[in-house]
Design a protein around this motif. Structure first.
Motif, mmCIF file in Angstrom:
data_model
loop_
_atom_site.group_PDB
_atom_site.id
_atom_site.type_symbol
_atom_site.label_atom_id
_atom_site.label_comp_id
_atom_site.label_asym_id
_atom_site.label_seq_id
_atom_site.Cartn_x
_atom_site.Cartn_y
_atom_site.Cartn_z
ATOM 1 N N CYS C 99 0.896 -1.112 -0.094
ATOM 2 C CA CYS C 99 0.290 0.011 0.062
ATOM 3 C C CYS C 99 0.783 1.809 0.135
ATOM 4 O O CYS C 99 2.359 0.768 0.489
ATOM 5 C CB CYS C 99 -1.315 0.087 1.310
ATOM 6 S SG CYS C 99 0.024 -0.016 3.192
ATOM 7 N N PRO C 100 -0.051 1.849 -0.028
ATOM 8 C CA PRO C 100 1.390 3.674 -0.532
ATOM 9 C C PRO C 100 1.569 4.254 0.980
ATOM 10 O O PRO C 100 2.826 4.541 1.065
ATOM 11 C CB PRO C 100 0.195 4.552 -1.170
ATOM 12 C CG PRO C 100 -0.983 4.236 -2.246
ATOM 13 C CD PRO C 100 -1.064 2.688 -0.825
ATOM 14 N N ILE C 101 1.069 3.488 1.885
ATOM 15 C CA ILE C 101 1.431 3.848 3.359
ATOM 16 C C ILE C 101 2.691 3.610 3.214
ATOM 17 O O ILE C 101 3.951 3.657 3.936
ATOM 18 C CB ILE C 101 0.500 3.563 4.475
ATOM 19 C CG1 ILE C 101 -0.572 4.276 4.058
ATOM 20 C CG2 ILE C 101 1.436 4.336 5.893
ATOM 21 C CD1 ILE C 101 -1.908 4.353 5.062
ATOM 22 N N TYR C 176 5.360 8.434 14.365
ATOM 23 C CA TYR C 176 5.311 7.127 13.935
ATOM 24 C C TYR C 176 6.022 7.258 12.049
ATOM 25 O O TYR C 176 7.213 6.580 12.216
ATOM 26 C CB TYR C 176 3.961 6.335 13.395
ATOM 27 C CG TYR C 176 3.120 5.100 13.458
ATOM 28 C CD1 TYR C 176 1.875 4.760 12.809
ATOM 29 C CD2 TYR C 176 4.370 4.809 13.312
ATOM 30 C CE1 TYR C 176 2.038 3.753 12.547
ATOM 31 C CE2 TYR C 176 4.044 2.894 12.597
ATOM 32 C CZ TYR C 176 2.839 2.983 12.542
ATOM 33 O OH TYR C 176 2.349 1.478 12.037
ATOM 34 N N LEU C 177 5.935 8.676 11.995
ATOM 35 C CA LEU C 177 6.530 8.207 10.885
ATOM 36 C C LEU C 177 8.314 8.534 10.293
ATOM 37 O O LEU C 177 8.588 7.688 10.116
ATOM 38 C CB LEU C 177 6.089 10.279 9.887
ATOM 39 C CG LEU C 177 6.572 10.685 8.677
ATOM 40 C CD1 LEU C 177 7.023 9.277 7.323
ATOM 41 C CD2 LEU C 177 6.404 11.870 8.838
ATOM 42 N N SER C 188 16.704 -2.011 9.604
ATOM 43 C CA SER C 188 16.132 -2.235 10.614
ATOM 44 C C SER C 188 14.657 -3.264 10.727
ATOM 45 O O SER C 188 14.660 -4.244 11.580
ATOM 46 C CB SER C 188 15.830 -1.085 12.129
ATOM 47 O OG SER C 188 16.963 -0.806 11.452
ATOM 48 N N ALA C 189 13.735 -2.747 10.140
ATOM 49 C CA ALA C 189 11.860 -3.344 10.126
ATOM 50 C C ALA C 189 11.403 -2.198 9.795
ATOM 51 O O ALA C 189 11.545 -0.997 9.438
ATOM 52 C CB ALA C 189 12.097 -3.136 11.696
ATOM 53 N N PHE C 190 10.521 -3.373 9.315
ATOM 54 C CA PHE C 190 9.162 -2.241 8.416
ATOM 55 C C PHE C 190 7.895 -2.251 9.483
ATOM 56 O O PHE C 190 7.243 -3.057 9.565
ATOM 57 C CB PHE C 190 8.815 -2.543 7.290
ATOM 58 C CG PHE C 190 9.331 -2.566 6.086
ATOM 59 C CD1 PHE C 190 9.670 -3.002 4.494
ATOM 60 C CD2 PHE C 190 10.798 -2.289 5.578
ATOM 61 C CE1 PHE C 190 9.877 -2.685 3.462
ATOM 62 C CE2 PHE C 190 11.764 -2.050 4.961
ATOM 63 C CZ PHE C 190 11.081 -1.789 3.440
ATOM 64 N N VAL C 191 8.073 -1.207 10.214
ATOM 65 C CA VAL C 191 7.739 -0.838 11.792
ATOM 66 C C VAL C 191 5.924 -0.564 10.393
ATOM 67 O O VAL C 191 4.834 -1.232 11.398
ATOM 68 C CB VAL C 191 7.943 0.368 12.165
ATOM 69 C CG1 VAL C 191 9.103 -0.011 13.278
ATOM 70 C CG2 VAL C 191 8.259 1.251 11.653
ATOM 71 N N ILE C 192 5.753 0.113 9.805
ATOM 72 C CA ILE C 192 4.246 0.538 9.959
ATOM 73 C C ILE C 192 3.799 -0.940 9.334
ATOM 74 O O ILE C 192 2.518 -1.234 9.060
ATOM 75 C CB ILE C 192 4.325 1.199 8.395
ATOM 76 C CG1 ILE C 192 5.538 1.884 8.821
ATOM 77 C CG2 ILE C 192 2.839 1.295 7.629
ATOM 78 C CD1 ILE C 192 5.553 3.353 8.084
ATOM 79 N N CYS C 193 4.653 -1.869 7.954
ATOM 80 C CA CYS C 193 3.290 -2.770 8.270
ATOM 81 C C CYS C 193 3.443 -4.186 9.222
ATOM 82 O O CYS C 193 2.891 -4.714 9.447
ATOM 83 C CB CYS C 193 4.612 -3.906 6.938
ATOM 84 S SG CYS C 193 4.535 -3.143 5.762
ATOM 85 N N ARG C 194 4.501 -3.638 9.910
ATOM 86 C CA ARG C 194 4.891 -4.602 11.086
ATOM 87 C C ARG C 194 3.208 -4.378 12.543
ATOM 88 O O ARG C 194 2.678 -5.797 12.727
ATOM 89 C CB ARG C 194 5.800 -4.745 11.768
ATOM 90 C CG ARG C 194 6.046 -6.208 12.331
ATOM 91 C CD ARG C 194 7.397 -5.795 13.499
ATOM 92 N NE ARG C 194 8.550 -6.019 12.507
ATOM 93 C CZ ARG C 194 10.142 -5.961 13.164
ATOM 94 N NH1 ARG C 194 9.699 -5.944 14.198
ATOM 95 N NH2 ARG C 194 10.683 -6.032 12.154
ATOM 96 N N TYR C 195 3.391 -3.202 12.018
ATOM 97 C CA TYR C 195 2.338 -2.626 13.270
ATOM 98 C C TYR C 195 0.884 -2.108 12.834
ATOM 99 O O TYR C 195 -0.158 -1.901 12.896
ATOM 100 C CB TYR C 195 2.285 -1.686 14.458
ATOM 101 C CG TYR C 195 3.661 -1.993 14.421
ATOM 102 C CD1 TYR C 195 4.514 -2.105 14.663
ATOM 103 C CD2 TYR C 195 3.789 -2.935 15.861
ATOM 104 C CE1 TYR C 195 5.480 -2.499 15.815
ATOM 105 C CE2 TYR C 195 4.723 -3.842 16.777
ATOM 106 C CZ TYR C 195 5.519 -3.281 16.673
ATOM 107 O OH TYR C 195 7.018 -3.934 17.075
#
Lengths: 572, 189, 434
Positions: C99-101, C176-177, C188-195
């Motif tokens: 997704c764009p986010i 968050y951004l 490190s991580a894709f936090v947007i996807c994770r949460y």
């Protein structure tokens, strides 16, 4: 749309009813899904655990047809349930989605029917309200900034592991100084049978109890020697059913913990039961420790690691060793590796190997095939010109490996017969025993087959068949099982003196300071001053037999009798 | 008010400028990434040489039935009578009885070919990706069984949850053109 | 001939003798008497690339239609229909990914990690909504974003969030951004996807925690309009700023505002700006002083934020698996913890020296510390700018949609009498034509 459908659409009660029905349905589906989940995690897990337990029982009694049928039925149930539950939750999710969609649709329908015309508030925006709104907004933003700042600081100053700092004792393996202070493997640091401590007792009196700090019983009989790290003494014991590791407190003699090593499945099981000779037992190999864990191997091929609190860290079976008298090679270590000499059968069978295991996990880091048959010697790691060499001896080769990767450095064809004496290094030479026949000195700076090129001297001697030699660099001492001690010169192998001590010896001799320590099978500790002629200093007798070489640490000697572990200390 | 008119023009100018800059920046980004970017999508795959068969593949996938399945490289297989990926640690007998099998879901099928060779095939509908057979085959056998992400099941999450949980860093992004890293081929080199 | 076979025998013998040294293949390949074809290892292919481009095309079409519906047709009903379509297509059909986010992270990773090759379609997903926002306002949020759609659907009893609270809550989205960019940039991580709270609904499966989180957000969303969009969405805050610059904007009234006040309570998202009263001179002076304080406070805040971020850095670095592994290995060697984990076992099995791991982890930690300081400064900068904005005297003449906050849902259109006039005119026009 005709009038009927229009009025239907306007029926608020219908909208509410649809929503209620959908809500109830959703709740039911959620309930069913939760039950399904619980069943999956609780009762299915319990069935699987039962199945595993039954399989273990079956392993002990293979061919039990009843049990087999039971297992098959339970297994089928488990598998069917697994698939059924997955299917159920998938279908349930779809049902839930549809009913939630209907619920939302119903609620939206109802709210669209409930729409009221706009009725703006009687209050009007005044500048006071606007500026107070702005002020409150600012305050709120300020508060949230403070919240974020403090959260960041709190998280930031919480204690954490800083691998960037260079602290003490972070090494996965001990330093040479630490190793030399302790007695971590068979025959001590470097497997030389030597200790650098200055205040080791030279006699004790069992009748008055003077010099004996404590004696503690050892539950299972075995012939391995004690290993010591700081104030902890470790022994192993085994019989045909059990294999155990014991940890004693060095100052009080209290048995702190007993570790059990289970019978592990062997990757190469033998057809017959393992029956080591009575004189060897199931726990002939001496343990090894690196100050972080202790490692023990048994005649069944089971090897295990315990931490200093008694928790078993790893255990595995290396394959049942095919050994005529019973597996007896002790463990040694190099950095983060446990080194296992796994000699078996005859050279033609090509089953002998050297295996290096990682101390943390027990996994094989390297192994090397050995062109030898079974042996009862132990490997030692020594330093040659600042590089480590792993020395091994078995009929017919003496081989030196690089302990880090198992590559061969040199080999010499100078061994024969059933050899149990381990090699040692003395004044830059490697001394190897050929039982009853010769003692050989090899120059360890060669590579490849050095039989013709690097043998310094090869002297006929009444070489022992069990005890390993010990040397202070000038003299090397051979001790035969029948009780004769020979002193040869290291420089050329010439015999200097010999003496019949009229006792039998299974424990290897050791040198501490200027003294030679011998422990006879009847439990007599001989202390002999080293020199150009024999000079006995003392004899002290334990009141039980002893077959294991003693361990020497600062101010103490640990001797294992056939029933007890003794701690000998200075008599002042 | 003349003052507000000036303000409007200034603000308007600023807005126009920012607008133009933003559009230009987006255009530059598109150009930069089109030049660097790949035409194909990336998908997740397991490097079988790094996999330590920890069992996370079965439990960490976001899907209820994991997209990771056991795959068999037949060219590498020894077709052994006693398969260390098929039989458990101490089998009661060398037959296809449930009590002898290592696989918890019975997904490996053992079929007789000719003496002494047996063929082992994986039924993907039953496999749950636990890796027990892979562990047995890699420890004692040829290592012809290995885990792979199956792309007819994988949803291709932006961040694979199994990749996050993998203790040996075995998951990597590969191009959708070559979505498998198969043993016994050049893929794993 | 004899010599040849002799050589072959020697070679074969050497082969056999050296075979035990190879621990790769313990068992030789089978030699079948009757020819037996080896089965093929199946390799089902992933979704074909062409479909990715179809997704981009659908996105482009949806954005265009949404912009048309919001600015030209001005029909809430059709916006709703498009929203349902996009929820079904981008949400349930494509399962919400990419997704764009989330594409923020991919783009960030592509900038900082040269080994990551970003697919062109992901770049399109990132850029297209931004470009449309620059021209038309937040029409992406209106009808195209599936996360927005799912929240919009459950909005049944809208309560208004107090205006003084909104700015503070929105700071969470900036945090968050900043976190998303920091962790994506350092790999490190894709936090947007994770949460992501709603993706597990789209997939109909997922971790229990995220399902519960999403469910709670939707429950809140029944009363508070689009809580994720307004207070958490990291892409939303970018769209806010670009929407302020947009060429055309969403208006409540189709032509002129008559200040009838009927639209005051029509926006469930609090995005309607009401006409302001004139400020008295005394207020003006006080206001100037507040503004001066806020201006001075700004650099102080930025420094504070940077320092807080720097302090948080090492703790934040634990998100990276290499740093976690280094800490674990160190703790095991130093005897601080008992036992080993799968990860530490796997590391030790590779035989790499821990010192190499520590130096790699140190570099990563250093990068994250630096990035974290920047992130902290960024969030503080945003807060400081908000404080300054709140201290400025603003004037609104008409009832208008807040350019940054309006998600172009179109709910307010039918509240405006001018809109009804326009629709009446249309009907009139249609009647006239007949």
């Amino acid at each position: 749309m005709n009038a009927d459908t229009m009025s239907l659409f306007q029926d608020r009660r219908l909208a509410v009813r649809v929503a209620v029905v959908a809500a109830v349905f959703s709740l039911i589906v959620v309930g069913l899904l939760i039950t399904n989940y619980v069943k999956r995690t609780v009762s299915d897990a319990e069935r699987t655990a039962r199945l595993d337990a039954m399989k273990i029982v079956l392993a002990r009694a293979p061919g039990n047809q009843e049990l087999i049928t039971e297992i098959r039925e339970l297994d089928l149930t488990v598998r069917q349930n697994m698939i059924r539950r997955l299917d159920y939750s998938r279908k349930g999710a779809w049902f839930l989605l549809v009913s939630l969609v209907v619920l939302v649709a119903g609620l939206k329908w109802q709210s669209s029917l409930d729409k009221k015309p706009p009725a703006p508030q009687p209050t009007v925006q005044t500048s006071d309200r606007q500026s107070s709104l702005a002020a409150w907004s600012r305050r709120c933003v300020g508060v949230s900034v403070l919240v974020f700042l403090s959260a960041a600081l709190l998280l930031g100053i919480s204690p954490r592991i800083d691998f960037e700092q260079t602290g003490p004792a972070v090494s996965p393996y001990p330093s040479p100084e630490e190793i030399n202070r302790n007695w971590p493997y068979f025959r001590g640091p470097g497997g030389a049978g030597r200790s650098a401590h200055k205040n080791v007792p030279t006699s004790f009196d069992p009748n008055t109890g003077k010099g004996i700090l404590w004696k503690s019983p050892v539950p299972l009989l075995a012939f391995n020697s004690p290993v010591v790290w700081e104030d902890r003494v470790f022994l192993s014991g085994a019989d045909v059913n059990d294999r155990q590791v014991y940890c004693y407190d060095g100052s009080s003699g209290r048995l702190l913990w007993t570790g059990d090593v289970p019978a592990l499945p062997s990757p190469s099981p033998s057809e017959e039961e393992i029956e080591p000779m009575e004189d060897t037992g199931f726990a002939a190999p001496t343990m090894a420790t690196d100050g972080r864990r202790v490692y023990a191997i048994f005649a069944t091929g089971d090897i295990a690691a315990f931490d200093f609190n008694g928790r078993r860290v790893w255990a595995r079976n290396l394959g049942t060793p095919e050994n005529t008298y019973g597996y007896a090679s002790s463990l040694t270590m190099y950095q983060s590796l446990v080194l296992v000499q796994y000699d078996q059968a005859t050279p033609e069978d090509e089953r002998s190997k050297f295996i290096a295991l990682n101390t943390f996990t027990g996994r094989t880091v390297w192994d090397a095939n050995r062109p030898v048959g079974n042996s009862w010697t132990s490997p030692v790691v020594v330093n040659v010109a600042d590089k480590p060499q792993l020395l091994t001896v078995a009929d017919p080769w003496a081989i030196a490996y690089n302990p880090a990767d198992g590559s061969e450095i040199w080999r010499a064809d100078c061994v024969g017969g059933e050899v149990a004496s381990s090699p040692i290094d003395a004044n830059g030479l490697v001394l190897v025993i050929k039982p009853y026949e010769t003692i050989v000195a090899i120059k360890p700076d060669g590579s490849g087959d050095v039989t013709k090129t690097h043998i310094a001297w090869n002297v006929e001697a009444d070489a022992p068949d069990i005890c390993s030699p010990v040397s202070d660099g000038e003299f090397v001492f051979l001790l035969t099982t029948e009780g004769v001690i020979y002193c040869h010169k290291v420089a050329d192998g010439a015999l200097v003196w010999e003496k019949d001590l009229e006792a039998s010896f299974y424990a290897s001799p050791s040198i501490v300071g200027d003294y030679l320590y011998l422990v006879s099978s009847k439990g007599v500790m001989f202390v002999i001053e080293i020199g150009n002629e024999i000079k006995e200093l003392s004899r002290s007798k334990l009141d039980e037999k002893s077959y294991a070489s003693p361990a020497f640490v600062d101010g103490r000697i640990y001797i294992r009798g056939d029933k007890h572990l003794y701690c000998i200390t200075n008599m002042d | 008010m003349p003052e507000s008119k000036d303000k409007v023009t200034r603000r308007g100018f600023l807005r126009e400028g920012l607008w133009g800059t933003s559009l230009a920046a987006l255009g530059a980004a598109v150009g930069f990434f089109s030049a660097k970017g790949s035409k194909a999508d990336t998908v997740w795959q397991i490097d079988p040489n790094k996999c330590t068969q920890c069992g996370n593949c079965a439990t960490y996938c976001v899907l209820a039935e994991s997209a990771v399945k056991c795959v068999h490289a037949y060219a590498v297989c020894g077709y052994c009578n006693i398969c260390f990926g098929y039989f458990g640690a101490e089998p009661s007998d060398i037959n296809t009885g449930a009590e002898n099998q290592l696989c918890p879901t019975g997904a490996i099928k053992r079929t007789y070919v000719e003496d002494p060779y047996y063929e082992y095939t994986v039924d993907e509908k039953l496999c749950n990706g636990c890796g027990k057979c892979v562990k047995g085959c890699n420890t004692f056998g040829n290592g012809s069984l290995f885990l792979q992400v199956r792309h007819d099941r994988c949803v291709n999450c932006n961040e694979c949850s199994i990749a996050v949980a993998c203790p040996s860093d075995a998951f990597k992004r590969v191009s959708a053109d070559k979505p498998y890293l198969l043993k016994g081929t050049d893929d794993t080199q | 001939m004899i010599r040849l076979s002799y050589t072959t025998i020697i070679i074969a013998f050497l082969f056999c003798v050296s075979a035990p040294v190879w621990s790769v293949e313990a068992f030789p390949p089978p030699e079948f008497e009757n020819p037996h074809p080896l089965p093929e290892t199946m390799t089902p292919q992933p979704r074909q690339d062409v479909y990715e481009y179809v997704d981009v095309a659908v996105l482009l079409a949806a954005l265009a239609v949404s912009s048309y519906l919001v600015l030209s047709k001005r029909s809430r009903r059709w916006i709703f229909v498009l929203m349902i379509f996009c929820l079904v297509y981008f949400g349930f059909w494509r399962e919400g990914c990419v997704c764009p986010i989330g594409s923020i992270q991919n783009v960030t990773l592509a900038i900082f990690d040269s080994s990551y090759v970003i697919p062109v379609t992901t770049v399109a997903f990132f850029v297209l909504p931004l470009v449309f926002t620059l021209f038309f306002g937040r029409t992406f949020c209106a009808a195209v974003c599936p996360l927005g759609a799912i929240q919009d659907l459950v909005l049944l009893r809208p309560l208004s969030v107090p205006k003084w609270l909104e700015g503070a809550l929105r700071l969470c989205a900036y945090v968050y951004l900043a976190a998303a960019v920091l962790f994506a940039a350092t790999g490190s991580a894709f936090v947007i996807c994770r949460y992501d709270p709603f993706v597990s609904f789209f997939r109909l499966s997922g971790s229990l925690n995220i399902l519960v989180f999403g469910f709670c957000l939707l429950l809140i969303g029944i009363f508070v309009g689009r809580p994720y969009c307004r207070f958490l969405c990291p892409y939303g805050v970018i769209l806010r700023q670009l929407s302020r610059l947009s060429k055309r904007r969403v208006t409540i009234t189709p032509d002129e505002c008559i200040k009838c006040r009927l639209c005051e309570d029509s926006c469930p998202f609090g995005a309607i700006k009401q006409p302001t009263a004139e400020w008295p001179a005394a207020d003006y002076k006080r206001n100037k002083r507040t503004l001066a304080i806020m201006l001075v406070l700004l650099p102080v805040l930025v420094l504070l934020g940077g320092w807080a971020g720097l302090t948080l850095g090492p703790a934040a670095s634990r998100v990276h698996e290499t740093v976690r592994l280094a800490e674990r290995i160190y703790a095991e060697d130093a005897g601080l913890v008992e036992g080993t984990t799968d990860a530490s076992d796997a590391f030790r099995a590779t035989g790499t020296a821990p010192t190499a791991l520590y130096s790699e982890a140190s570099v990563i930690r250093g990068n994250i510390k630096f990035g974290s300081a920047l992130a902290g400064a960024f969030v503080a900068l945003v807060a400081g700018l908000k404080l300054i904005a709140l201290s400025r005297r603003w004037q609104t003449q008409d009832y208008e949609a807040d350019r940054a906050g309006c998600v172009a849902c179109g709910r307010c259109f039918e509240y405006c009498p001018k809109e009804h006039v326009r629709l009446g005119e249309k009907e009139q026009g249609a009647v006239n034509e007949r």
